[in-house]
Scaffold this motif. Sequence first.
Motif: not given
Length: 317
Positions: A217-228, A195-200, A251-261
Amino acid sequence: MIVVLTGGTGGAKLVDGLYRVVGDEALTCIVNTGDDFRWWGLHVSPDIDSVVYALAGMLSPERGWGVRDDTFFALETMRKLGEPDWFQVGDRDLAIHLVRTKLLKEGRTLSAATATIAEKLGVEARILPMSDSAVETRVETEAGELNFQEYFVKRRHRDPVTGVRLEGAAEARPAPGVVEAIRSAQAIVLAPSNPITSIGPILAVPGIRAALRETAAGVIAVSPMVGDRAFSGPAADLMAMQGLPVSIAGVAKAYEDFLDVLIVDSCDADAARGLERQGIEVHCENILLRTNEDKIRLARVVLAQISRLDGEEAKAS
Ligand code: GDP
């Protein structure tokens, strides 16, 4: 049209899966170019290359970067000649960097050079660099400020990071077609990329984040994180450095202003319920992308979420 925002290794795996399920004509990839750098005098675009190779069926499945079954004779010879050898360029890979550099020297933009290379390799998806202007991800560490590849590859992301600076981002313009693709997409997918160096860096190009907020359009993100932790690479450290929770909540916070799922791993079911209480839609699945079956399965999950969002929209209108 499905528009995918992606970086390199993690993102390319999901792009590969989507390609296997819907074919490449239905895909537009908007790709991070903050990792671009000069190597042996050539313009290397590592994330564009990963996506091109994935869509051309050329990506090395073992390494997750570079070309499958590549040889490294040029690298060996460069080493003998006393040239730097910490960035591994295969011989087939080298040909792409030579052609890109030639096209740029002839005055083409990075978008045009990318389109030419993709077409020659038989890729029908649109692959758009986030910008034709130079944006360079600079990583501030205790060992000094480093180019992203120096931090990530040469020094194996071992240096504690104190900041990330996206040089040139504020003055950059989205590459032709990027904002239009976001506006007219059926759905937007944020690949499981850092989220910081690729999507950022993509989001930092003026106009792109606003287009994501405004698109129908709906915005869907797949998490690159699992647990911590991240599946690979320095995402966890970089998220912590930016003050984000090191989890799917970050991850949700990084995209919160446009994320749907947000699609997260089933291990994160408890954290997912927490996010849902905050009003974020979360879908739990196995999000490990190791085999082709994994990629196809997750691509189908993403497509099912797209259909569901489309269905809800149709009902509402
Ligand atoms: P790069 O850093 O430029 O190579 O490219 P990316 O940012 O696209 O890829 C790195 C990200 O992919 C990391 O944050 C990883 O956590 C994530 N990643 C790697 N493998 C997997 C996987 O199997 N599943 C998921 N969901 N994410 C992954």
